[in-house]
Structures are given as structure tokens and as C-alpha cells.
Design a protein around this motif. Structure first.
Motif, PDB file in Angstrom:
ATOM      1  N   ASP A  40      14.440  61.344  51.695  1.00 10.16           N
ATOM      2  CA  ASP A  40      13.820  62.115  52.762  1.00 10.16           C
ATOM      3  C   ASP A  40      13.150  61.230  53.802  1.00 10.16           C
ATOM      4  N   SER A  41      12.869  59.973  53.459  1.00 13.36           N
ATOM      5  CA  SER A  41      12.251  59.057  54.427  1.00 13.36           C
ATOM      6  C   SER A  41      13.291  58.401  55.322  1.00 13.36           C
ATOM      7  N   LEU A  42      14.574  58.708  55.109  1.00 15.15           N
ATOM      8  CA  LEU A  42      15.648  58.042  55.848  1.00 15.15           C
ATOM      9  C   LEU A  42      16.337  58.957  56.864  1.00 15.15           C
ATOM     10  N   HIS A  43      15.804  60.147  57.087  1.00 14.65           N
ATOM     11  CA  HIS A  43      16.415  61.070  58.040  1.00 14.65           C
ATOM     12  C   HIS A  43      16.340  60.526  59.466  1.00 14.65           C
ATOM     13  N   PRO A  44      17.342  60.853  60.295  1.00 12.64           N
ATOM     14  CA  PRO A  44      17.220  60.567  61.730  1.00 12.64           C
ATOM     15  C   PRO A  44      16.157  61.462  62.356  1.00 12.64           C
ATOM     16  N   GLN A  45      15.708  61.082  63.544  1.00 12.43           N
ATOM     17  CA  GLN A  45      14.614  61.799  64.192  1.00 12.43           C
ATOM     18  C   GLN A  45      14.969  63.254  64.477  1.00 12.43           C
ATOM     19  N   SER A  46      16.221  63.525  64.836  1.00 10.81           N
ATOM     20  CA  SER A  46      16.616  64.903  65.156  1.00 10.81           C
ATOM     21  C   SER A  46      16.449  65.821  63.953  1.00 10.81           C
ATOM     22  N   ASN A  47      16.744  65.317  62.747  1.00  7.25           N
ATOM     23  CA  ASN A  47      16.550  66.126  61.545  1.00  7.25           C
ATOM     24  C   ASN A  47      15.070  66.335  61.250  1.00  7.25           C
ATOM     25  N   ILE A  48      14.277  65.287  61.446  1.00  5.81           N
ATOM     26  CA  ILE A  48      12.834  65.402  61.216  1.00  5.81           C
ATOM     27  C   ILE A  48      12.238  66.457  62.142  1.00  5.81           C
ATOM     28  N   ASP A  49      12.658  66.421  63.411  1.00  6.53           N
ATOM     29  CA  ASP A  49      12.154  67.393  64.376  1.00  6.53           C
ATOM     30  C   ASP A  49      12.577  68.813  63.987  1.00  6.53           C
ATOM     31  N   LYS A  50      13.817  68.955  63.559  1.00  6.12           N
ATOM     32  CA  LYS A  50      14.342  70.270  63.212  1.00  6.12           C
ATOM     33  C   LYS A  50      13.604  70.843  62.004  1.00  6.12           C
ATOM     34  N   MET A  51      13.437  70.019  60.958  1.00  6.86           N
ATOM     35  CA  MET A  51      12.728  70.487  59.767  1.00  6.86           C
ATOM     36  C   MET A  51      11.271  70.784  60.077  1.00  6.86           C
ATOM     37  N   GLY A  52      10.680  69.995  60.997  1.00  5.44           N
ATOM     38  CA  GLY A  52       9.295  70.229  61.386  1.00  5.44           C
ATOM     39  C   GLY A  52       9.097  71.573  62.057  1.00  5.44           C
ATOM     40  N   ARG A  53      10.169  72.091  62.663  1.00  6.33           N
ATOM     41  CA  ARG A  53      10.098  73.412  63.295  1.00  6.33           C
ATOM     42  C   ARG A  53      10.510  74.518  62.331  1.00  6.33           C
ATOM     43  N   GLY A  54      10.790  74.139  61.072  1.00  8.57           N
ATOM     44  CA  GLY A  54      11.156  75.136  60.073  1.00  8.57           C
ATOM     45  C   GLY A  54      12.592  75.607  60.174  1.00  8.57           C
ATOM     46  N   ILE A  55      13.440  74.843  60.861  1.00 11.02           N
ATOM     47  CA  ILE A  55      14.848  75.217  61.014  1.00 11.02           C
ATOM     48  C   ILE A  55      15.654  74.559  59.900  1.00 11.02           C
ATOM     49  N   PRO A  56      16.377  75.316  59.098  1.00  9.25           N
ATOM     50  CA  PRO A  56      17.167  74.719  58.010  1.00  9.25           C
ATOM     51  C   PRO A  56      18.243  73.784  58.551  1.00  9.25           C
ATOM     52  N   LEU A  57      18.500  72.704  57.838  1.00 12.83           N
ATOM     53  CA  LEU A  57      19.564  71.777  58.208  1.00 12.83           C
ATOM     54  C   LEU A  57      20.921  72.342  57.791  1.00 12.83           C
ATOM     55  N   THR A  58      21.919  72.027  58.569  1.00  9.33           N
ATOM     56  CA  THR A  58      23.294  72.379  58.231  1.00  9.33           C
ATOM     57  C   THR A  58      23.990  71.134  57.679  1.00  9.33           C
ATOM     58  N   ASP A  59      25.181  71.313  57.140  1.00  7.67           N
ATOM     59  CA  ASP A  59      25.939  70.155  56.670  1.00  7.67           C
ATOM     60  C   ASP A  59      26.251  69.198  57.819  1.00  7.67           C
ATOM     61  N   ALA A  60      26.419  69.733  59.021  1.00  2.90           N
ATOM     62  CA  ALA A  60      26.650  68.879  60.185  1.00  2.90           C
ATOM     63  C   ALA A  60      25.437  67.986  60.453  1.00  2.90           C
ATOM     64  N   ASP A  61      24.224  68.475  60.136  1.00  2.00           N
ATOM     65  CA  ASP A  61      23.012  67.663  60.269  1.00  2.00           C
ATOM     66  C   ASP A  61      22.937  66.624  59.151  1.00  2.00           C
ATOM     67  N   ARG A  62      23.395  67.004  57.973  1.00  3.47           N
ATOM     68  CA  ARG A  62      23.264  66.114  56.811  1.00  3.47           C
ATOM     69  C   ARG A  62      24.278  64.976  56.822  1.00  3.47           C
ATOM     70  N   GLU A  63      25.425  65.184  57.423  1.00  4.53           N
ATOM     71  CA  GLU A  63      26.482  64.165  57.391  1.00  4.53           C
ATOM     72  C   GLU A  63      26.013  62.820  57.938  1.00  4.53           C
TER      73      GLU A  63
END
Length: 278
Positions: A40-63
Motif C-alpha cells: 500500500d506504500s507503493l501506490h502511484p499518486q493518482s491511486n492515493i488521491d482516488k482512495m483518499g476521496r473514497g473512490i474504489p480502485l478498478t483493475d485498470a487502476d491496479r495494473e
């Protein structure tokens, strides 16, 4: 590769949330003398921002995040190789890293193995947090994304080497034990519905190449011993592992109190986390 060294390896401590993968990962990293990171400490910034807004990640975000885990591990191993180049002859040279990541789907694990299409690449350098661990191991400081040179961008975005072997240590256990463990974890508020969702998502890795299975109900020391022995059987050899798999003498065992006393804390615990990957 220097004489006496072993090929670099990425070891993923995996399992659903509440299985104790961070604890096992830290213990295993300490036993092997390699770094440990929480995925979880290795996410790109876009994922961190998205999760911070409570938006679930998609597989496209996880790839790209999973590809970034692998490329970060590769840089760590490259950095480790430089440190070990001056080691005395005959000393076991362990180049590797242990990372905790749920890796619930076969698809996710294949990205971590580097066995995916070219489209599954690490994120652009402009999407990396300034304090991302990859910067430490490349020596590239991200003071401002606009200041990155083209060669720095290429280095940060470079996919992992095919030489990076990948192993998984899967913590397996029944739902009842997982729920009981979660109930007694201080500060852990994962709902039963989320646990059930993860268990539905989990594609059991038992039998896949490079997978060691340890049991949830066992003690941390027994899990560590089983992981070390299993990795040795899969060909991950260094002085620690060879001794542990062949000889269980107390002199070769790492006392659990010593391991626990020197463990590093789980990284960036305050960051938002992906409920599927955590």
C-alpha cells in the motif's frame, strides 16, 4: 552476476486482509536480511488521491500499481547488488525484497511475475509521489514533476528485469479464523462484508509456480519456518535458508523475540488503502 551470489528475488507475502501478511513479511525480511515494504506504500499518486476521496480502485487502476511494485523491487535489488559487490568472498549475497500484497487474483500475480502484456507497465514518472521508495533506490529526487529530466523519467518508468524471480508466500486459513483474528485486532475496522468480498475475489494460488503455502492458524515462528523451508525447496538459496532447511539446530534458528524486537513498523499506515489489495 558475482561468484557466490544468487539471482535477485521478489517475495510477496500474500493473503486476504487480517491474515497477518505484514507480520509474516516483516519476519521473513528480517530473517533473510532484505528490505520489507507494504504494498500500500507503493501506490502511484493518482491511486492515493482516488482512495483518499473514497473512490474504489478498478483493475485498470491496479495494473500500473502492481507493475510498479515489481519495478520498485527490481531497483531495490539493483541497489543491493551494488552494496554487495564488495562483500568478502564466500559470503552469501542475498539480493531481494519482501513486499506484503494481497495479490488475490491470478491476474494480479501474473503482473507481479512480469508475465503480462506490454500494456501493463509502471505508471508515468509524473504520477509518482515525491517520497515513493523507488526514488530512494534510483537516487532520483522528485522535487517537482516538471523538473524531471527525460532520462530520469525513463529510469523511473523502466519495467523490471526479466531476471527478477518472483515467489509468493500465501497465508491460507478458514473464514472463521480470519474473522476471529480481525475481531481482536486493535484499530482494525474491516467489516465482515468486506472480508467475504475478499474471500470471493481470492483465486487460490496453491499449486501455482513459485508459491509457498503457510497456515493461518500456526504461530508466527512456525509460519516463518515453513516459509523459509518452502522457499528453499523452490530454489531460493542463501546461507540462512540452506541452514534452516537442512538443520533445525537452535544455533541456526532466529529467536522470535530477536526478530520481533528489530522489526520495522509497517510503512505509511495512515495512507488510504484499497480494500481489495490490502
Amino acid at each position: 552476476m558475482a561468484p557466490g551470489s544468487v539471482p535477485p528475488a521478489l517475495i510477496i507475502a500474500m493473503g486476504v486482509s487480517g491474515s497477518g501478511k505484514s507480520t509474516l513479511g516483516q519476519n521473513l525480511a528480517e530473517a533473510l536480511g532484505v528490505p520489507f515494504y507494504d504494498g500500500d506504500s507503493l501506490h502511484p499518486q493518482s491511486n492515493i488521491d482516488k482512495m483518499g476521496r473514497g473512490i474504489p480502485l478498478t483493475d485498470a487502476d491496479r495494473e500500473p500499481w502492481l507493475a510498479l511494485i515489481r519495478s520498485t523491487a527490481d531497483r531495490i535489488c539493483e541497489n543491493k547488488e551494488g552494496e554487495l559487490s564488495s562483500s568478502p568472498e564466500g559470503v552469501s549475497q542475498v539480493k531481494g525484497v519482501v513486499i506484503a500484497c494481497s495479490a488475490l487474483k491470478r491476474y494480479y500475480r501474473d503482473i507481479l511475475r512480469g508475465r503480462t502484456p506490454q500494456s501493463h507497465q509502471p505508471p508515468p514518472a509524473t504520477d509518482l509521489p515525491k517520497e515513493h521508495p523507488i526514488t530512494e533506490h534510483t537516487g532520483i529526487e522528485i522535487s517537482s514533476n516538471e523538473d524531471l529530466q527525460k532520462e530520469e523519467e525513463r529510469e523511473l518508468e523502466r519495467a523490471a528485469s526479466k531476471d527478477l524471480r518472483t515467489f509468493f508466500v500465501f497465508i491460507n486459513g478458514p473464514r472463521e479464523v480470519l474473522q476471529e483474528r480481525m475481531t481482536h485486532r486493535q484499530g482494525h475496522f474491516m467489516k465482515v462484508e468486506m472480508l467475504d468480498s475478499q474471500l470471493r475475489t481470492l483465486e487460490d494460488p496453491t499449486g501455482e509456480e513459485g508459491v509457498v503455502v503457510v497456515q493461518l492458524a500456526e504461530s508466527p515462528q512456525k509460519q516463518l519456518d515453513d516459509a523459509v523451508e518452502g522457499l528453499a525447496k523452490l530454489g531460493f538459496h542463501d546461507q540462512h535458508i540452506q541452514s534452516s532447511s537442512k538443520d533445525q539446530d537452535a544455533a541456526q534458528q532466529i529467536p522470535m523475540e530477536d526478530v520481533v524486537a528489530s522489526l520495522r513498523p509497517t510503512t505509511q499506515q495512515a495512507n488510504p488503502v484499497d480494500p481489495i489489495s490490502s
